[in-house]
Design a protein around this motif. Structure first.
Motif, PDB file in Angstrom:
ATOM      1  N   VAL A 231       0.859  -1.175   0.000  1.00 27.03           N
ATOM      2  CA  VAL A 231       0.000   0.000   0.000  1.00 27.03           C
ATOM      3  C   VAL A 231       0.902   1.233   0.000  1.00 27.03           C
ATOM      4  O   VAL A 231       1.602   1.489   0.987  1.00 27.03           O
ATOM      5  CB  VAL A 231      -0.928   0.028   1.226  1.00 27.03           C
ATOM      6  N   PRO A 232       0.928   2.023  -1.087  1.00 30.81           N
ATOM      7  CA  PRO A 232       1.784   3.214  -1.129  1.00 30.81           C
ATOM      8  C   PRO A 232       1.327   4.273  -0.133  1.00 30.81           C
ATOM      9  O   PRO A 232       0.124   4.502   0.050  1.00 30.81           O
ATOM     10  CB  PRO A 232       1.625   3.707  -2.570  1.00 30.81           C
ATOM     11  N   LYS A 237       8.486   5.972  -2.286  1.00 28.69           N
ATOM     12  CA  LYS A 237       9.419   6.361  -1.227  1.00 28.69           C
ATOM     13  C   LYS A 237       9.011   5.842   0.143  1.00 28.69           C
ATOM     14  O   LYS A 237       9.836   5.689   1.034  1.00 28.69           O
ATOM     15  CB  LYS A 237       9.566   7.892  -1.184  1.00 28.69           C
ATOM     16  N   ALA A 238       7.733   5.588   0.327  1.00 28.77           N
ATOM     17  CA  ALA A 238       7.242   5.045   1.599  1.00 28.77           C
ATOM     18  C   ALA A 238       6.021   4.186   1.311  1.00 28.77           C
ATOM     19  O   ALA A 238       5.137   4.600   0.548  1.00 28.77           O
ATOM     20  CB  ALA A 238       6.903   6.161   2.580  1.00 28.77           C
ATOM     21  N   GLU A 239       5.980   3.006   1.916  1.00 32.09           N
ATOM     22  CA  GLU A 239       4.883   2.088   1.650  1.00 32.09           C
ATOM     23  C   GLU A 239       4.703   1.124   2.813  1.00 32.09           C
ATOM     24  O   GLU A 239       5.612   0.923   3.619  1.00 32.09           O
ATOM     25  CB  GLU A 239       5.144   1.298   0.360  1.00 32.09           C
ATOM     26  N   MET A 240       3.519   0.558   2.892  1.00 31.04           N
ATOM     27  CA  MET A 240       3.222  -0.497   3.857  1.00 31.04           C
ATOM     28  C   MET A 240       3.133  -1.820   3.127  1.00 31.04           C
ATOM     29  O   MET A 240       2.535  -1.908   2.053  1.00 31.04           O
ATOM     30  CB  MET A 240       1.903  -0.206   4.568  1.00 31.04           C
ATOM     31  N   LYS A 293       4.182  -3.860   7.852  1.00 33.43           N
ATOM     32  CA  LYS A 293       5.551  -3.363   7.975  1.00 33.43           C
ATOM     33  C   LYS A 293       5.727  -2.118   7.111  1.00 33.43           C
ATOM     34  O   LYS A 293       5.419  -2.112   5.916  1.00 33.43           O
ATOM     35  CB  LYS A 293       6.549  -4.439   7.538  1.00 33.43           C
ATOM     36  N   LEU A 294       6.228  -1.070   7.737  1.00 35.07           N
ATOM     37  CA  LEU A 294       6.446   0.209   7.072  1.00 35.07           C
ATOM     38  C   LEU A 294       7.860   0.261   6.495  1.00 35.07           C
ATOM     39  O   LEU A 294       8.835   0.000   7.202  1.00 35.07           O
ATOM     40  CB  LEU A 294       6.250   1.349   8.077  1.00 35.07           C
ATOM     41  N   ARG A 295       7.961   0.580   5.205  1.00 32.88           N
ATOM     42  CA  ARG A 295       9.251   0.771   4.560  1.00 32.88           C
ATOM     43  C   ARG A 295       9.321   2.193   4.021  1.00 32.88           C
ATOM     44  O   ARG A 295       8.373   2.694   3.415  1.00 32.88           O
ATOM     45  CB  ARG A 295       9.428  -0.201   3.395  1.00 32.88           C
TER      46      ARG A 295
END
Length: 420
Positions: A231-232, A237-240, A293-295
């Motif tokens: 999930v963007p 640059k950041a996604e779950m 998990k957050l990336r």
């Protein structure tokens, strides 16, 4: 190898064993002795002697086109912990899924001349390397098999011990079918993005955990691979990431949520620099249906946290908002847990996550941790223990606590029915 090199290897090996005992990764004399008997450096020619005997570090053997490790020799710390979980006795028949060479050699040493060890891998480069190194080190009796482990290896079954040394998203039926009635399966199972090495034994019609250890492994390839769902939050640059799929019918559209104002909530719950909080992440996974998990890329740090704070990849989506675990430094060696959140309901969600940190601190922090179960896919809900239920491809996995968690946002703690 020169005598000087041999002497250095002996010194490094003894120092490694001493550190592994201090860590608790090695508890028994037998596992200590197998580390002493099997020359690890012969199985890690890619590494220096110092790196080969570093108790905490893995040795990367092969990488993919993007440079990510796809085959490693696990760290001695992790190998020791899993060998303690497996408790391989002389005369046993054992299967290793995921080959590196040294772990199979140690399993063979523990099983003795009357035992039999098979190691298998899907990658021919890996199995050829393992065969060559095992032969060179004097472990010709180990059977090396090139095959997708989804179907196990029935030729040498049943196995009294199966050790999986690659990250598994699910447990294929073949592994259980080929396990002896009183056998033991040690597997790094990924649940909601969290991997634990589970020591599993049969209990009626399912497998029940006897111990669980935090760990990390390269992901399973072949039929057992699992891409998960992304999930963007701010483009790429950041996604779950949700390993088990989004736990609902409609995947939320949160691209751009990190452009909203950040909310913060602090708990007063502190932690020392060397203290583990692995059960907190499992607790949050149990309490929040939308846990994942957050990336985020490094250049997103200033968006996620302020100066002196740390963010962790344990995060949860609830509706139109996202919250994640964070800490701030209070004094040297001591930090305070909190939660940051973004979205229209950021303040409420941050407070909900902070409240669950307080519940964990009060009810579970010093407890034994949860129990894990692996149940047949057709097991009805009423037969499952209270807690989190994750429906995977082949099984239903349960995470249950001594005290059932309170739902984080006033909702019932719902089952994850997504699966793949």
């Amino acid at each position: 190898m020169t005598m000087v090199d041999g002497s250095q290897a002996d010194e490094l090996r003894e120092a490694m064993i001493g550190e592994l005992r201090e860590m608790g990764a090695v508890r028994s004399d037998r596992v200590a002795e197998v580390f002493r008997a099997v020359p690890r450096h012969l199985f890690t020619p890619e590494a220096s002697l110092k790196d080969a005997y570093d108790p905490r570090d893995a040795v990367h053997v092969k990488r993919d086109d993007q440079g990510r490790p796809i085959s490693t020799v696990s760290s001695p710390q992790l190998q020791g912990s899993m060998l303690e979980q497996a408790d391989i006795r002389p005369g046993m028949t054992a299967l290793e899924i995921g080959s590196g060479g040294v772990n199979a050699a140690m399993m063979s040493w523990l099983a003795g001349l009357d035992g039999q060890v098979t190691t298998m891998d899907i990658d021919s480069d890996v199995t050829e390397r393992a065969r060559r190194l095992l032969d060179a080190a004097g472990y010709e009796r180990v059977n090396v098999v090139l095959s997708d482990a989804e179907n196990g290896f029935s030729q040498d079954a049943p196995y009294e011990r199966i050790i999986v040394t690659v990250g598994a998203w699910d447990i294929p039926p073949a592994w259980i079918d080929q396990l002896a009635p009183d056998g033991r399966l040690v597997v790094p199972l990924r649940m909601r993005g969290l991997t634990r090495s589970l020591e599993l034994e049969r209990e009626g019609d399912h497998l029940a955990s006897r111990s669980a250890i935090i760990c990390g492994f390269v992901a399973m390839q072949g039929a057992g691979a699992n891409a998960g769902q992304v999930v963007p939050l701010r483009g790429t640059k950041a996604e779950m990431r949700f390993d088990d799929g989004w736990p609902g019918d409609q995947v939320p559209d949160l691209d751009g949520v990190l452009d909203t104002e950040r909310a913060e909530a602090w708990t007063g719950v502190t932690i020392g620099g060397m203290e583990s909080f692995e059960t907190l992440q499992l607790w949050l996974a149990t309490a929040f249906p939308g846990f994942g998990k957050l990336r985020a890329d490094a250049d997103q740090r200033s968006v996620l946290v302020g100066d002196g704070n740390m963010w962790f990849d344990s995060a949860a989506i609830d509706g139109d908002s996202i919250a994640y675990l964070t800490t701030r430094r209070m004094e040297p060696g001591v930090s305070e847990f909190g939660a940051h959140a973004f979205g229209p309901h950021a303040a409420e969600l941050a407070e909900a996550m902070a409240e669950q940190v307080l519940v964990w601190d009060r009810e579970q922090r010093h407890g034994p941790g949860p129990n894990f179960g692996v149940w047949p896919l057709n097991t009805p809900d009423e037969r499952l223990p209270e807690g989190l239920v994750i429906t995977k491809r082949h099984h239903r996995v349960t995470i249950s606590w001594p005290t059932a968690p309170t739902a984080a946002t006033g909702q019932d703690n719902q089952e994850d029915r997504q699966g793949e």
